[in-house]
Design a protein around this motif. Structure first.
Motif, PDB file in Angstrom:
ATOM      1  N   GLU A 308       1.005  -1.234   0.165  1.00  0.00           N
ATOM      2  CA  GLU A 308       0.076  -0.011  -0.084  1.00  0.00           C
ATOM      3  C   GLU A 308       1.098   1.185   0.181  1.00  0.00           C
ATOM      4  N   SER A 309       1.983   1.241   0.839  1.00  0.00           N
ATOM      5  CA  SER A 309       2.661   2.505   0.957  1.00  0.00           C
ATOM      6  C   SER A 309       3.742   2.574  -0.439  1.00  0.00           C
ATOM      7  N   GLN A 310       3.998   1.651  -1.047  1.00  0.00           N
ATOM      8  CA  GLN A 310       5.082   1.590  -2.091  1.00  0.00           C
ATOM      9  C   GLN A 310       6.364   1.606  -1.280  1.00  0.00           C
ATOM     10  N   TYR A 311       7.475   2.197  -1.759  1.00  0.00           N
ATOM     11  CA  TYR A 311       8.708   2.292  -1.087  1.00  0.00           C
ATOM     12  C   TYR A 311       8.891   3.698  -0.426  1.00  0.00           C
ATOM     13  N   THR A 312       9.213   3.546   0.998  1.00  0.00           N
ATOM     14  CA  THR A 312       9.535   4.738   1.712  1.00  0.00           C
ATOM     15  C   THR A 312      10.972   4.808   2.136  1.00  0.00           C
ATOM     16  N   LEU A 313      11.279   6.102   2.602  1.00  0.00           N
ATOM     17  CA  LEU A 313      12.729   6.078   2.918  1.00  0.00           C
ATOM     18  C   LEU A 313      12.956   7.643   3.747  1.00  0.00           C
ATOM     19  N   CYS A 314      13.368   7.406   5.053  1.00  0.00           N
ATOM     20  CA  CYS A 314      13.912   8.526   5.755  1.00  0.00           C
ATOM     21  C   CYS A 314      15.212   8.624   6.137  1.00  0.00           C
ATOM     22  N   CYS A 331       7.547   5.708  -3.653  1.00  0.00           N
ATOM     23  CA  CYS A 331       8.203   5.333  -4.854  1.00  0.00           C
ATOM     24  C   CYS A 331       8.074   4.035  -5.449  1.00  0.00           C
ATOM     25  N   GLU A 332       8.096   3.910  -6.652  1.00  0.00           N
ATOM     26  CA  GLU A 332       7.421   2.749  -7.195  1.00  0.00           C
ATOM     27  C   GLU A 332       8.627   1.696  -7.501  1.00  0.00           C
TER      28      GLU A 332
END
Length: 522
Positions: A308-314, A331-332
Motif C-alpha cells: 500500500e505504501s510502496q517504497y518509503t525512506l527517511c 517510490c515505485e
C-alpha cells in the motif's frame, strides 16, 4: 507600560512585516481514499507479484525492499523521469536554487536545525509510512527506557507477525535488553520486536499508539495518526513527509538513536530461548559502505515498504554545520528512493549554507530605517531590543541584509515579547525571539503622517495615596526629651522604693535635722 510596549511590537509588525508567502502549495488527500490489506515490509526475493493490467512486455517486480542482484544492488532498469509532473507542488521561486527532478510522489528536504524547507513536493499529502514508523517507536523507547533494561516478549508479540513479515523471530517469554531490541528494530526492521517494545513502553499497543500520536503532535506533526508500533498496513495508520521530517528533528538530536541507526552490523547475544548469537545487518543502502548507493554524509535513517505504501525512506545526513533530513514517499522502485534522496542531499549541501544572524544583525534589520527614530518610538526616550543570535539556512551568497523579518506573536507580559520569523524569497529560513523594553515612557503626542500607529490606550485615573511628612529634628528632640523624663522618673522610683534609696533618704533627713539643731543652739 505593558500596553504601550505591546503596541510597539504590533506596530513593528505593521511596518516591517512582508507578506509571508508559503514555500509551496499543500495538498491534503483524504485519509480514507486507500483501503488496503496488510502486507509485510519485506518478502523473499523469490516471491513476485504479477500486474495483470500491464502490457505483456512488463516484467514482474520483486515484492521486497531488499531485492538485489549478485553484487547486492537493487534490480531495476534505468528509470525514466517525467519532468512535466515532478515539480507540480515544489518550491518555484526565482531567487531559490533550481531543484532536481525526482521520482517520489511526495518528498521533503529540511534543515534539522533551523526547520528551513529546502525542497518540497506534496510534503503534506497523507500516505502510509510503512516501517518508517519504527523511528517513532525507537524514539519513545529511548526516551522512556534505559538501554540495559530487560524486555520480555509476550505471546501476542511473538505471534503478531506472519511468515512473510520482517521478524527476528522471537518466542514467548524470550528476554532481550532494550539495546538489543532497538538494534533489531532499527537495523533488521523486526515487526515482532516493534510490537514487544510497544507493549513494554505503553503497557499495550493501543496505549502506545496514543503515546506515539501525542509525541508526534508535540514535535509539530499535523496530519499523523499512528495505530501500531511497526507500520504494518492499517487504514488508520498514516502520516506525511512533512510530519516525519518534524519528528526526525528530535530523532536526529538524539545521539542514542543516531549511534544505533548508523551501525552496519550488530550481534545479539544468546537469549534464554535461543542459545546462539544472531547477527542483524543494516538495510539502509546509503549507510552500507559496500552499496552502490552509499552516501558518506549519511548518519541514520529507516527504510519502509508495504504494497500500500510502496517504497518509503527517511534519511539523515551531516556535512560541516549542515544537518539535513530527507523523506520520500510513494517510490515505485526500491532504488528510486535512494537516487532521489542522494540528489536532494547534494542539492541541499551544494546550494545552501548556514548564516548566523547576531543580535546586531537582527537589530539592524529593525533599526535600518528611520521608523525607529521617529517620534512614535523615540519621543524623548529610547527603545531597547533584546535579540538572541539566530542561525538561518539560505542559498549560498545571501547576506544578512537580504533577510526579511515577520513578527508572528506578541505576549502581554510586562515587557513586550515576540517571535520573529526570518524569510528569504518568501521562504521561512529561521526564527528567533525578541524582547522589547523602553527606558522611558514612550509618548506619541506628534505622530508623523506617513507612519501607521495604534490608537492610544485610555489613561488610567491616578490613585491618590495617603502619606505623612516627617521632620527629623522634631523627632530627635521628642526622643531625647522622652529619654530624660524616663531617667528622672526611674531615679525617683529608685530612691523611694529601693533599700539603698530608703537608707540614703534617712541619712539625708538626719543630716538635715542635725543642721537645724546646730543652728538652734548657736
Amino acid at each position: 507600560m505593558k500596553k504601550k510596549l505591546l503596541s510597539l511590537v504590533l506596530a513593528c509588525e505593521l511596518v516591517l512585516c512582508m507578506p509571508f508567502a508559503q514555500a509551496s502549495d499543500v495538498l491534503a488527500s483524504n485519509k480514507k481514499t486507500t483501503q488496503t490489506t496488510e502486507t509485510s515490509e519485506t518478502k523473499t526475493s523469490t516471491q513476485e507479484k504479477t500486474n495483470t493490467t500491464q502490457s505483456s512486455d512488463d516484467s514482474s517486480k520483486e515484492n521486497t525492499e531488499n531485492a538485489t542482484d549478485a553484487d547486492g544492488k537493487p534490480i531495476s532498469e534505468e528509470p525514466t523521469i517525467d519532468t512535466t509532473t515532478l515539480n507540480e507542488n515544489s518550491i518555484t521561486i526565482a531567487e531559490w536554487p533550481e531543484a532536481p527532478g525526482i521520482h517520489a510522489g511526495s518528498a521533503i528536504l529540511m534543515d534539522a536545525d533551523t526547520g528551513t524547507i529546502l525542497y518540497d513536493k506534496n510534503s503534506h499529502q497523507m500516505g502510509y509510512p510503512a516501517s518508517i514508523t519504527k523511528l517513532m517507536t525507537g524514539l519513545l523507547t529511548v526516551e522512556n527506557c534505559s538501554l540495559s533494561e530487560q524486555i520480555t516478549f509476550s505471546y501476542d508479540a511473538a505471534h503478531s507477525v506472519t511468515w512473510e513479515d520482517a521478524q527476528m523471530p522471537i518466542e514467548e517469554g524470550e528476554t532481550y535488553t532494550i539495546e538489543e531490541a532497538l538494534y533489531a528494530l532499527l537495523l533488521h526492521s523486526a515487526n515482532d520486536v516493534a510490537y514487544g517494545l510497544g507493549e513494554h513502553v505503553g503497557g499495550d499497543i493501543a496505549t502506545f499508539a496514543t503515546m506515539m500520536n501525542n509525541r508526534a503532535a508535540e514535535l509539530g506533526a499535523t496530519d499523523t495518526h499512528f495505530a501500531n508500533a511497526s507500520g504494518l498496513s492499517d487504514p488508520d495508520h498514516y502520516t506525511t513527509c512533512y510530519d516525519i521530517a518534524m519528528i526526525s528533528k528530535a530523532i536526529m538530536a538524539n545521539s542514542t538513536m543516531i549511534n544505533i541507526m548508523k551501525t552496519t552490523q550488530y550481534e545479539i547475544s544468546a537469549s534464554n530461548k535461543y542459545e546462539k548469537t544472531r547477527i542483524v545487518n543494516q538495510r539502509h543502502e546509503m549507510l552500507k559502505p559496500s552499496s552502490e548507493y552509499y552516501y558518506e554524509y549519511a548518519v541514520g535513517g529507516k527504510t519502509g515498504f508495504t504494497d500500500e505504501s510502496q517504497y518509503t525512506l527517511c534519511t539523515y545526513a551531516t556535512k560541516g554545520d549542515m544537518n539535513l533530513i530527507c523523506v520520500v514517499f510513494l517510490c515505485e522502485e526500491p532504488e528510486y528512493r535512494y537516487m532521489d534522496t542522494i540528489n536532494l542531499f547534494n542539492y541541499g549541501f551544494d546550494n545552501f549554507e548556514k548564516l548566523t544572524l547576531t543580535s546586531t544583525d537582527t537589530s539592524s534589520l529593525l533599526k535600518g530605517t528611520d521608523y525607529y527614530a521617529s517620534t512614535v518610538f523615540n519621543h524623548g526616550g529610547s527603545l531597547n531590543f533584546s535579540l538572541a543570535s539566530s542561525a538561518v539556512t539560505v542559498p549560498k551568497g545571501v547576506n544578512a541584509d537580504q533577510i526579511s523579518m515577520h513578527i508572528t506573536k506578541a505576549s502581554t507580559d510586562d515587557d513586550a515579547y515576540a517571535y520573529i520569523d526570518f524569510s528569504y524569497a518568501g521562504v521561512n529560513v529561521g526564527n528567533s525571539e525578541m524582547y522589547v523594553t523602553a527606558t522611558k515612557q514612550v509618548s506619541s503626542l506628534t505622530k508623523p503622517t506617513n507612519l501607521p500607529y495604534l490608537p492610544e490606550a485610555e489613561e488610567e485615573p491616578l490613585e491618590i495615596k495617603e502619606f505623612i511628612i516627617v521632620n527629623v529634628y522634631q523627632v530627635t528632640y521628642v526622643a531625647l526629651f522622652t529619654l530624660f523624663l524616663l531617667i528622672m522618673v526611674s531615679g525617683v522610683l529608685f530612691m523611694k522604693f529601693s533599700a539603698y534609696g530608703k537608707e540614703v533618704t534617712k541619712t539625708r533627713r538626719r543630716r538635715n535635722a542635725y543642721k537645724k539643731n546646730r543652728k538652734r543652739f548657736r
